[in-house]
Scaffold this motif. Structure first.
Motif, PDB file in Angstrom:
ATOM      1  N   SER A 211      -1.958   0.724  -4.963  1.00 16.44           N
ATOM      2  CA  SER A 211      -2.793   1.873  -5.337  1.00 16.44           C
ATOM      3  C   SER A 211      -3.012   2.845  -4.178  1.00 16.44           C
ATOM      4  CB  SER A 211      -4.152   1.380  -5.847  1.00 16.44           C
ATOM      5  OG  SER A 211      -4.753   0.517  -4.884  1.00 16.44           O
TER       6      SER A 211
ATOM      7  N   LEU B 137       2.218   1.042 -11.746  1.00 15.91           N
ATOM      8  CA  LEU B 137       0.961   0.320 -12.010  1.00 15.91           C
ATOM      9  C   LEU B 137       0.428   0.664 -13.391  1.00 15.91           C
ATOM     10  CD1 LEU B 137      -0.815   0.673  -8.532  1.00 15.91           C
ATOM     11  CD2 LEU B 137       0.197  -1.400  -9.510  1.00 15.91           C
TER      12      LEU B 137
ATOM     13  N   PRO C 102       4.396  -2.044  -5.749  1.00 17.66           N
ATOM     14  CA  PRO C 102       3.449  -0.954  -5.987  1.00 17.66           C
ATOM     15  C   PRO C 102       2.053  -1.272  -5.448  1.00 17.66           C
ATOM     16  CG  PRO C 102       4.558  -1.591  -8.032  1.00 17.66           C
ATOM     17  CD  PRO C 102       4.939  -2.597  -7.001  1.00 17.66           C
TER      18      PRO C 102
ATOM     19  N   LEU D 125       1.961   4.653  -8.666  1.00 16.44           N
ATOM     20  CA  LEU D 125       0.967   4.819  -9.730  1.00 16.44           C
ATOM     21  C   LEU D 125       1.616   4.733 -11.113  1.00 16.44           C
ATOM     22  CD1 LEU D 125      -1.488   7.510  -8.317  1.00 16.44           C
ATOM     23  CD2 LEU D 125      -1.676   5.027  -8.256  1.00 16.44           C
TER      24      LEU D 125
ATOM     25  N   GLN E  17       3.975   7.611  -3.506  1.00 10.17           N
ATOM     26  CA  GLN E  17       2.629   7.365  -4.071  1.00 10.17           C
ATOM     27  C   GLN E  17       2.669   7.459  -5.586  1.00 10.17           C
ATOM     28  OE1 GLN E  17      -0.558   9.951  -2.573  1.00 10.17           O
ATOM     29  NE2 GLN E  17       0.709  10.305  -0.776  1.00 10.17           N
TER      30      GLN E  17
END
Lengths: 409, 280
Positions: free
Chosen positions: B57, B74, B55, B71, B67
């Protein structure tokens, strides 16, 4: 550390300034990046290219911008003699147009017919939309959702200029996400599209190319200060977000060892709070958006959003050449807080009748700290890189002033 | 017998007379436990090679699906160190399925290249795909990875022309990952004739197996690609299924793992149909 013979030689062939810079992009983009690099290398040595560039600088942008002796502020400080390089008087109100003119001329040279750009505060977006209108090319500007809300007047300007403003909701909806989205667009439209990056960052050759276009600032200052004072300044100072206005002022002075060079980063609520945009003062080296540079990031290498009162400095990275100049010690990088910038904004407005943008207000805030301590024969040139019309709503809000019926929305 | 797990797996596939299925999932999506459960089930559902996303950002070459998966991971505390641990956990039960980490350079740079390679090797990770490290930056991770005994898999794109291709292939190992569209992950599919031509172009210059990815979502598309390439990579379709099986608080619904593995099974079926129909 050994002193270098020149600080102006970079970037090297691979686009590096020391360990910074480079070309960290997806394979799909790499051939196009090489095309841009080759095209710029040719254009750079072509007098016709620069003749056209300077034609537009003079007749469209309004250059040279004046070098103005800030008499009342100088008196107020009681120390160094302070000059402003008036890049806020350029067409569109900031230094950004120097670069967008340069890049669109290059895009035309290689036959690209569609322009994309990212923008934070909207100044680069407006400058890009402007040159697209000038040359009749379609323009798409990526802008974070959050920024669209806080910069409504610039969004409207871009639309009036014929650009399509695409709202970016991915990630945190700010400048870095707008840049991600522009890169995604570019990957999908490599055949006809040119990406006009707004600062001295991104993959090689952008940091070098944008710097070269912005060097018109520093080159003019050399001539103008020599005419006014018959010598070079003792110090030059500019704000640094991505760092294009600063690089444009600094670069022509890098090899003048008696000229002290100071870059001012956005300290937000203070470096110690973690809420700032000072990549050099409070970040660490990393790789993002095609280059290695100082970044605001976690211990796990995830990029963090910065904070600044100035949307134009609100970027978690900085141009790679600044990172290098920081490491080799040629430029001093400092930071000032939101509050200090706001105070300088008011001081400049009251004393000089110039409403500065919040970005150069950071540079001025540092000038207010050091100028009083310097002797009267110390000559200082600060880049007034943008005007503050766009910021009056934000400033009013911070000062707790009700603008009544005037609505920025 | 090839020395690496990736080499062995492609040799086995060749012997079986079929192409391979490569699955992409983001490590830690939607949370570390569920992601590990999915991963453990992939080989028996029909996956031949596992691509595990690290992962990040700011995944510049990925579409909205991947994407968002980054997120989610994370947000639930995923880190590079935990990604490596996830592989260690998987390896307690599976020593044969090749595992390739895919992602962006910054987390590895921050972790430290030498430390990362030592840990990756120790966790029996087989290869790396780095989206933002083209051959121009081979000194960063490619050369050290090869030295450490990991495969470094290069991406080639429709824009990688004949002049550039030899340079990209020079240091490539494991297999070649052909990005079938000029665009980001999970957006559109390439025309199969274009893919076939491009693969022929790459094959003239390398003996490495060629996997094709970007835009492959259905068993039919997988079958189509499997007929012309050595492996098909499916990512966004699986990641979308993870997203579609989250409750309002972004927690995994009980059926999430089965749904994802169910789609994997269908895709693997597509590959096998392609093999049967192409048998002379």
């Amino acid at each position: 550390m050994n002193k270098l013979n020149t600080y102006r030689a970079g970037a090297d062939e691979g686009g590096h300034f020391g360990i910074y810079g480079g070309r960290y992009v997806a394979e799909t983009l790499m051939p196009l990046i090489l095309t841009v690099e080759k095209a710029y290398a040719t254009a750079k040595d072509d007098p016709d290219f620069w003749a056209e560039f300077h034609y537009y600088m003079k007749h469209y942008v309004g250059r040279p911008s004046p070098l103005y002796f800030a008499q009342r502020l100088t008196k107020h400080f009681g120390g160094a003699k302070v000059y402003f390089k008036r890049d806020e008087l350029n067409h569109t109100g900031a230094h950004k147009i120097n670069n967008t003119i340069g890049q669109i001329l290059l895009a035309r040279r290689i036959g690209m017919t569609r322009i994309i750009a990212e923008t934070g505060a909207g100044q680069h977006g407006v400058a890009t939309a402007t040159v697209c209108a000038l040359f009749g090319l379609p323009c798409v500007v990526y802008m974070g959702e959050t920024d669209i809300e806080r910069q409504a007047p610039n969004v409207f300007r871009m639309k009036l200029l014929g650009a399509e403003v695409r709202s970016v909701t991915a990630g945190t909806g700010t400048l870095k996400d707008a840049m991600n989205e522009a890169l995604r667009d570019w990957v999908a439209n490599v055949d006809d599209t040119f990406y006009i990056i707004g600062t001295v960052a991104g993959p090689h050759p952008y940091p070098t190319m944008v710097r070269d276009f912005q060097c018109v600032i520093g080159n003019e200052v050399r001539e103008q200060i020599t005419e006014a004072e018959h010598r070079l300044p003792d110090s030059v100072i500019a704000c640094v977000g991505g760092g294009s206005n600063a690089m444009g002022l600094f670069h022509p002075f890098l090899d003048d060892e008696d000229v002290r060079i100071i870059g001012v980063e956005a300290g937000g609520h203070g470096i110690e709070t973690g809420e700032h945009c000072a990549s050099l003062t409070g970040g660490a080296p990393g790789v993002l958006h095609g280059n290695r540079t100082y970044l605001l990031q976690t211990d796990d290498g995830q990029i963090i959003d910065g904070h600044s009162i100035s949307a134009g400095l609100d970027y978690p990275g900085i141009g790679p050449e600044h990172s290098w100049l920081h490491d080799v010690g040629r430029v001093d990088y400092v930071s000032v807080t939101d509050y200090e910038a706001l105070t300088a904004f008011q001081l400049c407005t009251e004393k000089e009748g110039i409403i500065p943008a919040l970005e150069p207000s950071h540079a001025l805030a540092h000038v207010t700290k050091i100028a009083p301590e310097l002797p009267e024969d110390h000559i200082m040139v600060m880049n007034m890189c943008g005007r503050g019309d766009k910021d009056i709503f934000a400033v009013a809000k911070h000062l707790g002033i009700d603008m009544g019926g005037i609505d920025q929305g | 017998m090839p020395e690496t797990r990736i080499g062995r797996r492609f040799a086995e596939l060749k012997a079986e007379g079929r192409s391979g299925l490569v699955s992409f999932l983001t490590a830690g999506d939607p949370n570390p436990e569920t992601a590990s459960e999915i991963m453990a089930g992939l080989p028996s559902a029909g996956v031949d090679l596992i691509e595990l996303g690290m992962p990040f950002s700011d995944p510049m070459a990925d579409g909205p699906s991947i994407q968002a998966s980054s997120l989610r991971a994370l947000k639930n505390g995923m880190t590079l160190s935990k990604t490596i641990d996830m592989v260690r956990g998987f390896r307690q039960h599976d020593h044969e399925t090749p595992i390739i980490l895919m992602g962006y350079y910054n987390p590895i740079y921050k972790y430290g290249v030498d430390r990362f390679l030592a840990d990756a090797k120790d966790a029996s990770i087989d290869g790396l795909i780095m989206v933002d490290l083209p051959p121009e930056e081979e000194g960063e991770l490619c050369l050290p990875a090869i030295k450490a005994g990991l495969n470094f898999i290069y991406l080639t794109a429709p824009t990688t022309d004949d002049a550039r291709l030899p340079m990209v292939l020079e240091k490539a190992s494991g297999f070649v990952y052909y990005v079938s569209i000029t665009g980001i992950t999970g957006t559109r599919a390439a025309a199969i004739d274009d893919v076939r031509q491009s693969i022929e172009r790459i094959r003239r210059r390398t003996d490495l197996p060629i996997a094709v990815g970007f835009g492959i979502r259905t068993p039919e598309q997988t079958a189509e690609v499997a007929a012309v390439a050595d492996a098909a990579v499916v990512g966004s379709a699986l990641v979308d299924l993870v997203r579609d099986n989250l409750d309002a608080d972004c927690r995994a619904k009980p059926e999430l793992v089965d749904r994802v593995l169910g789609l994997v099974g269908e895709l693997a079926g597509g590959i096998r149909i392609a093999a049967e129909s192409s048998t002379p």
